[in-house]
Write an enzyme that holds these catalytic residues in place. Structure first.
Site, PDB file in Angstrom:
ATOM      1  N   LYS A  85       0.848  -1.200   0.000  1.00 55.89           N
ATOM      2  CA  LYS A  85       0.000   0.000   0.000  1.00 55.89           C
ATOM      3  C   LYS A  85       0.883   1.248   0.000  1.00 55.89           C
ATOM      4  O   LYS A  85       1.924   1.287   0.677  1.00 55.89           O
ATOM      5  CB  LYS A  85      -0.905  -0.048   1.233  1.00 55.89           C
ATOM      6  CG  LYS A  85      -1.930   1.067   1.349  1.00 55.89           C
ATOM      7  CD  LYS A  85      -2.786   0.805   2.583  1.00 55.89           C
ATOM      8  CE  LYS A  85      -3.732   1.936   2.885  1.00 55.89           C
ATOM      9  NZ  LYS A  85      -4.514   1.666   4.123  1.00 55.89           N
ATOM     10  N   SER A 160      -9.238   2.381   3.892  1.00 64.09           N
ATOM     11  CA  SER A 160      -8.385   3.051   2.924  1.00 64.09           C
ATOM     12  C   SER A 160      -7.560   2.089   2.065  1.00 64.09           C
ATOM     13  O   SER A 160      -6.887   2.520   1.132  1.00 64.09           O
ATOM     14  CB  SER A 160      -7.430   4.011   3.648  1.00 64.09           C
ATOM     15  OG  SER A 160      -6.545   3.329   4.502  1.00 64.09           O
ATOM     16  N   SER A 184      -9.508   0.326   8.078  1.00 62.04           N
ATOM     17  CA  SER A 184      -9.001   0.338   6.710  1.00 62.04           C
ATOM     18  C   SER A 184      -8.536  -0.999   6.168  1.00 62.04           C
ATOM     19  O   SER A 184      -8.237  -1.113   4.982  1.00 62.04           O
ATOM     20  CB  SER A 184      -7.860   1.347   6.575  1.00 62.04           C
ATOM     21  OG  SER A 184      -8.345   2.657   6.743  1.00 62.04           O
TER      22      SER A 184
END
Length: 478
Positions: A85, A160, A184
């Site tokens: 990520k 997220s 997230s």
């Protein structure tokens, strides 16, 4: 009713070397010499390219580097393709945090968690997209294409860690890095039909940004399509570094014979009512648990009436700090270019700056309320989210802040508590889906340090009601 998925499901599963393997199975093939790591990496790259134009999930590609470096060396997941990520440093690749407020530069070194992640032997193909600084529960932007949900490209992939979730759900890679500061990992897992374990605070190497804060909300981990991949990852990560303050986890390989007492929480402790489809998915899971011999009974978690507002204020503190210290990322950092949600959170905090000590005190007391629920229960079963996955645009950072924060509060009503108290929780796909075929997630929460029980119950449910497969949905459409 016609099938609304007929033109909107996107996946990359096929008859290449990746097949339908999870990471454990793929690593075994590589280890046994039945698959070449470079061939596996090339196949994954082709899969990513196949779905890339539909999902928009990749921020920084590093395909040539990945294929060239693919190896079947040591590590549980040696040679397994994956992504990191784009909010932790990976040497040589820029870290953009999903923001256009500055120009990201290539990182000079791996972040501590990146080193722990790499210790499992994975091959990193690049970095995945996230909403600006991970603040949103959807991976959308004001001036760029959103990350789309592979189950229905008109809907959110969550946030997220939405980019990672989209690629794993679509079959491009079997696992991908994710992290969780308010849901997230669990939110995109619920949106995309994946397994998402948010670990106990301190279970893995501490996130560099989070450990300096008064409350470290952030835990790193992965998203996967199978429980055994998640279990294998945590066992492998523990070989790199184990927190001596927590009980060792080791490799969890299946369900336990222990019969559990499970609390059932249908509506949010902060007062948000769950929608009908989500409620039905959770109660269906409760029925399945009872058939497996567990006891399921209602439970209450009595939080301070200010909890939801206090969490938003603390979230605003994070945005305020980003705006105040952004030039450490880049001397040209321009906080005026932060998106509408980030600016709104920052302004929200500035109006309440004087309440910070009281907010921290009240949030800290949440540990007592959480612990009370586990005096008589081994786990708590709840929704992940208060309603089903919204269409793209509903949570866009371009929505006026007051409307957006109201929508987020009524959506992300269950997950933040675990981040505040530091406790582990896992999102699992429910057997039921929405009317238009989107997954619904259910969540189990546990005492601090008890990831083992979470993984054991996850194994039991996976065996009892195997997850719906996106490739089967695609095959069934006319």
């Amino acid at each position: 009713m016609s099938d609304p998925l007929s033109a909107t499901v996107v996946h990359a599963f096929g008859d290449d070397v990746l097949g339908e393997h999870d990471a454990v199975s793929l690593a075994r093939l590589i280890r046994d010499g039945e698959a070449d790591p470079a061939e596996v990496a090339r196949a994954a790259v082709e899969r990513v390219r196949k779905v890339g134009g539909d999902l928009h999930a990749v921020q920084v590609p590093a395909y040539e580097q990945a294929v060239a470096s693919a190896t079947g060396g040591p590590g549980t997941f040696a040679g397994v393709p994956t992504f990191i990520k784009d909010n932790i440093d990976y040497r040589g690749l820029p870290t953009g945090f999903g923001s256009s407020a500055y120009v990201a530069r290539p990182a000079r070194r791996h972040a501590p968690f990146a080193r722990q992640f790499l210790s499992t032997g994975v091959t990193v193909l690049g970095k995945t997209r996230l909403p600006e600084f991970g603040f949103n529960a959807t991976t959308e932007y004001e001036n760029a294409p959103p990350v789309c949900n592979p189950w229905h490209t008109g809907h959110s992939s969550g946030g997220s860690s939405g980019g990672s979730a989209a690629l794993v759900a679509a079959g491009a890679v079997p696992i991908a890095h994710a992290n969780d500061g308010g849901g997230s990992i669990r939110i995109p897992a619920a949106c995309c039909g994946l397994v998402g374990l948010k670990a106990t605070r301190g279970r893995l190497v501490a996130n560099e940004e989070g450990r300096t804060l008064p409350i470290n909300l952030v835990s790193d981990g992965i998203l996967s399509r199978s429980v055994r991949d998640t279990a294998a990852f945590f066992a492998a990560a523990e070989q790199h570094w184990r927190n001596p303050k927590l009980p060792p986890l080791g490799l969890v390989e299946g369900p336990s014979q222990r019969r559990l007492r499970i609390g059932l929480l249908l509506d949010s402790p902060s007062g948000v009512t769950t929608d009908a489809a989500t409620r039905a998915a959770v109660t269906d899971t409760a029925t399945a648990l009872e058939k497996l011999g567990h006891t399921v009974e209602p439970v209450r978690i009595v939080l301070d009436e200010h909890f939801a507002e206090d969490f938003i204020t603390y979230w605003g503190l994070l945005s305020f700090l980003v705006g105040a210290t952004g030039k450490r990322l880049d001397r040209h950092f321009d906080r005026r270019r932060m998106d509408g949600l980030s600016r709104g959170l920052r302004d929200h905090y500035r109006r309440r700056l004087g309440s910070t000590p009281a907010v921290l005190r009240r949030l800290g007391r949440s540990r007592e309320a959480y612990a009370a629920a586990f005096r008589d229960h081994d786990l708590v079963l709840s929704p992940v989210l208060a309603h089903t996955t919204p269409r793209l645009g509903h949570l866009s950072p371009g929505v006026p802040y007051e409307t957006l924060i109201e929508r987020l509060t009524s959506y992300v009503a269950f997950t933040p508590l675990n981040n505040v108290v530091g406790s582990p929780a896992i999102s699992l796909p429910a057997r039921m889906a929405t009317e238009d075929g989107l997954p619904i997630g259910v969540m189990f929460s546990a005492r601090n340090g008890d990831e083992r029980t979470l993984l054991e119950i996850a194994f039991a449910l996976e065996a009892d009601q195997p997850w719906r497969r996106i490739q089967d949905v695609r095959a069934a459409t006319p």
